[in-house]
Design an enzyme around this catalytic site. Sequence first.
Site, PDB file in Angstrom:
ATOM      1  N   ARG A 106      22.418  13.774  55.115  1.00 27.68           N
ATOM      2  CA  ARG A 106      23.488  14.418  54.768  1.00 27.68           C
ATOM      3  C   ARG A 106      23.155  15.903  55.393  1.00 27.68           C
ATOM      4  NH1 ARG A 106      27.150  13.646  49.615  1.00 27.68           N
ATOM      5  NH2 ARG A 106      29.038  13.983  51.119  1.00 27.68           N
ATOM      6  N   ARG A 143      31.277  13.196  38.341  1.00 30.52           N
ATOM      7  CA  ARG A 143      31.546  14.363  38.660  1.00 30.52           C
ATOM      8  C   ARG A 143      32.726  14.644  39.735  1.00 30.52           C
ATOM      9  NH1 ARG A 143      27.959  13.475  43.496  1.00 30.52           N
ATOM     10  NH2 ARG A 143      29.748  14.918  44.430  1.00 30.52           N
ATOM     11  N   ARG A 190      26.418  19.945  46.408  1.00 33.63           N
ATOM     12  CA  ARG A 190      26.593  19.565  47.796  1.00 33.63           C
ATOM     13  C   ARG A 190      27.419  20.902  48.661  1.00 33.63           C
ATOM     14  NH1 ARG A 190      24.808  17.455  52.709  1.00 33.63           N
ATOM     15  NH2 ARG A 190      26.882  17.762  54.482  1.00 33.63           N
ATOM     16  N   LYS A 232      39.462  17.003  44.342  1.00 32.57           N
ATOM     17  CA  LYS A 232      38.456  17.457  44.183  1.00 32.57           C
ATOM     18  C   LYS A 232      38.129  17.792  45.173  1.00 32.57           C
ATOM     19  CE  LYS A 232      34.609  15.149  44.489  1.00 32.57           C
ATOM     20  NZ  LYS A 232      33.562  15.620  45.086  1.00 32.57           N
ATOM     21  N   ASN A 233      38.368  17.625  46.684  1.00 33.46           N
ATOM     22  CA  ASN A 233      37.140  17.883  47.923  1.00 33.46           C
ATOM     23  C   ASN A 233      38.440  18.578  48.370  1.00 33.46           C
ATOM     24  OD1 ASN A 233      35.485  15.829  47.482  1.00 33.46           O
ATOM     25  ND2 ASN A 233      36.393  14.230  48.906  1.00 33.46           N
ATOM     26  N   CYS A 290      20.729  13.160  49.829  1.00 31.45           N
ATOM     27  CA  CYS A 290      21.867  12.478  48.040  1.00 31.45           C
ATOM     28  C   CYS A 290      21.652  10.514  48.610  1.00 31.45           C
ATOM     29  CB  CYS A 290      22.766  12.916  47.846  1.00 31.45           C
ATOM     30  SG  CYS A 290      23.964  12.902  49.326  1.00 31.45           S
ATOM     31  N   ASP A 311      34.634   6.735  50.849  1.00 25.84           N
ATOM     32  CA  ASP A 311      34.546   7.111  49.522  1.00 25.84           C
ATOM     33  C   ASP A 311      35.022   5.652  48.681  1.00 25.84           C
ATOM     34  OD1 ASP A 311      33.163   9.788  49.770  1.00 25.84           O
ATOM     35  OD2 ASP A 311      34.776  10.661  49.486  1.00 25.84           O
TER      36      ASP A 311
HETATM   37  C1  UD1 Z   1      33.235  14.750  52.631  1.00 26.91           C
HETATM   38  C2  UD1 Z   1      33.600  14.950  51.353  1.00 26.91           C
HETATM   39  C3  UD1 Z   1      32.847  13.614  50.890  1.00 26.91           C
HETATM   40  C4  UD1 Z   1      33.179  12.421  51.871  1.00 26.91           C
HETATM   41  C5  UD1 Z   1      32.790  12.609  53.630  1.00 26.91           C
HETATM   42  C6  UD1 Z   1      33.917  11.867  54.585  1.00 26.91           C
HETATM   43  C7  UD1 Z   1      34.022  16.743  50.220  1.00 26.91           C
HETATM   44  C8  UD1 Z   1      33.520  17.917  49.012  1.00 26.91           C
HETATM   45  N1  UD1 Z   1      33.252  16.034  50.203  1.00 26.91           N
HETATM   46  O1  UD1 Z   1      32.062  15.167  52.900  1.00 26.91           O
HETATM   47  O2  UD1 Z   1      33.187  12.811  49.859  1.00 26.91           O
HETATM   48  O3  UD1 Z   1      32.540  10.820  51.757  1.00 26.91           O
HETATM   49  O4  UD1 Z   1      33.525  13.974  53.643  1.00 26.91           O
HETATM   50  O5  UD1 Z   1      34.765  11.319  54.504  1.00 26.91           O
HETATM   51  O6  UD1 Z   1      34.740  16.790  50.341  1.00 26.91           O
HETATM   52  N2  UD1 Z   1      27.512  14.926  59.809  1.00 26.91           N
HETATM   53  C9  UD1 Z   1      26.200  15.475  60.556  1.00 26.91           C
HETATM   54  N3  UD1 Z   1      26.571  17.312  60.658  1.00 26.91           N
HETATM   55  C10 UD1 Z   1      26.796  17.938  59.795  1.00 26.91           C
HETATM   56  C11 UD1 Z   1      28.250  17.740  59.305  1.00 26.91           C
HETATM   57  C12 UD1 Z   1      27.488  15.464  58.792  1.00 26.91           C
HETATM   58  O7  UD1 Z   1      25.818  15.278  61.051  1.00 26.91           O
HETATM   59  O8  UD1 Z   1      26.538  19.092  59.602  1.00 26.91           O
HETATM   60  C13 UD1 Z   1      27.541  13.487  59.431  1.00 26.91           C
HETATM   61  C14 UD1 Z   1      27.343  13.384  57.553  1.00 26.91           C
HETATM   62  O9  UD1 Z   1      25.870  12.978  57.701  1.00 26.91           O
HETATM   63  C15 UD1 Z   1      28.368  11.685  57.856  1.00 26.91           C
HETATM   64  C16 UD1 Z   1      29.238  12.592  59.431  1.00 26.91           C
HETATM   65  O10 UD1 Z   1      29.027  13.267  59.051  1.00 26.91           O
HETATM   66  O11 UD1 Z   1      27.802  11.281  58.611  1.00 26.91           O
HETATM   67  C17 UD1 Z   1      30.400  12.699  57.927  1.00 26.91           C
HETATM   68  O12 UD1 Z   1      30.459  13.651  57.208  1.00 26.91           O
HETATM   69  P1  UD1 Z   1      31.472  14.855  56.539  1.00 26.91           P
HETATM   70  O13 UD1 Z   1      32.671  14.193  57.587  1.00 26.91           O
HETATM   71  O14 UD1 Z   1      30.960  16.099  56.957  1.00 26.91           O
HETATM   72  O15 UD1 Z   1      31.129  14.925  55.436  1.00 26.91           O
HETATM   73  P2  UD1 Z   1      30.796  15.977  53.903  1.00 26.91           P
HETATM   74  O16 UD1 Z   1      31.727  17.474  54.378  1.00 26.91           O
HETATM   75  O17 UD1 Z   1      29.326  15.953  53.464  1.00 26.91           O
END
Ligand code: UD1
Length: 423
Positions: free
Chosen positions: A127, A402, A98, A22-23, A122, A310
Amino acid sequence: MSRYIIRGGERLSGTVRISGAKNAVLPMLAAMLLTEKECVIRDTPRLRDVSVMIEILRKLGADVEERVDENTGSLSLMVNPLRIITHEVEENLTRAMRSSIFLMGSLLGRLGKVRVAYPGGCDIGPRPIDLHLRGLAALGADINEKFGYIHAEAKKLTGAEIHLDFPSVGATENIMMAAVLAEGTTVIRNAAKEPEIVDLQNFLNAMGANVKGAGMDIIRIEGTSGLGGCEHQVIPDRIETATFMIAGAITGGDIYLDNVIPEHVESVSAKLRESGVLVEEKTGKLHVACDRRPSAVDVKTLPYPGFPTDVQPQIMALMSVSEGTSVITETVFENRFKHADELRRMGANIKIEGRTAVVKGTRTLFGACVEATNLRSGAALVLGGLVAQGLTTVEGVEHIERGYEDFDQKLRSLGARIQKLTG
Ligand code: UD1
């Protein structure tokens, strides 16, 4: 509204095929907007999030066709994004998923402008998207956030040096997508190293981009003036792989997982082995077996190649019935222990202190009515149900769907007694 009804106590056995990731698929679907030519993604999982992304692409003007392989039953998506008619992503679709935030990078690259609704918080805590926005601004996008919308515009994107404060998966992917059509070189430092980033690099390069370094700390992108079409097979879902590995372990089962990349779940295999579970690689398959009660192990979630956040809920379900006390530390998301309350309803002994959960293993869990409030928590509750005495009802199956293709059907094929009820 759907629910699963599970009668616990069956030892799983047999072989299950893992679906495409999925990701990996979600950012690729967004990346397809970077070209005017048709792209094909093979082994796309049939998931709610994927359907939402397809709907978004269609509303933007792309032509999306689905083709099912007669032999394997796997789904290919053919996307022709020649006629993109708008840069505005519908608000209800953005809020439904998202990952629509990925459209910022790709629409900026393709059209030079984009408007999306701000994705809300969420169930696993806030996030933020500041790293995405700072990265896109560094490439020259002018970003305005007003009344819950983000509007970004760039007459021209120009390569830049970007250092991420945290190796965010989504920010790394978004910046990669915007940078492939920027003028000059972009360097992303402290980039996320997840296998899905490598798969996105391979996909972009198959379209004619020049991206190097994915899977390491530094990604270097040489901008090109245009991209073509391509065909790409998506990597297997490592989180689904890990979930089935734990399903095998928690039921004292003996199962084989087909279509896996064992290296992608190394951190999970290591923890399972440490707790006494047999995990072995066999000719392109993973074999997982457990003939005794697993021992408690401590787990700390970290960005890849660390233990995946995850899989934290699922390992907590396993630790709930393991021998001894386990300390589980969540370092990636602030508020990702909601499943603990529901596991407790099934008899688990879990204490939460800030970002740490102390899990005292009990011999058995008991069937209860529990609610999935997010995807991976839902999977953990199903795992609990598989081993609990009596009947477990897991409400909120739409969250689980999902991210898991045919979850109940795959578990049934391994011998689990699980039914889905709708309405
Ligand atoms: C992706 C995955 C999700 C997984 C996560 C961490 C997808 C679609 N989703 O989510 O399943 O749980 O990686 O492995 O690929 N953060 C910030 N600012 C930002 C972006 C992130 O502070 O602009 C923080 C987030 O709050 C969180 C951490 O960074 O604490 C990790 O987030 P991130 O790696 O961005 O996760 P996602 O890409 O949202």
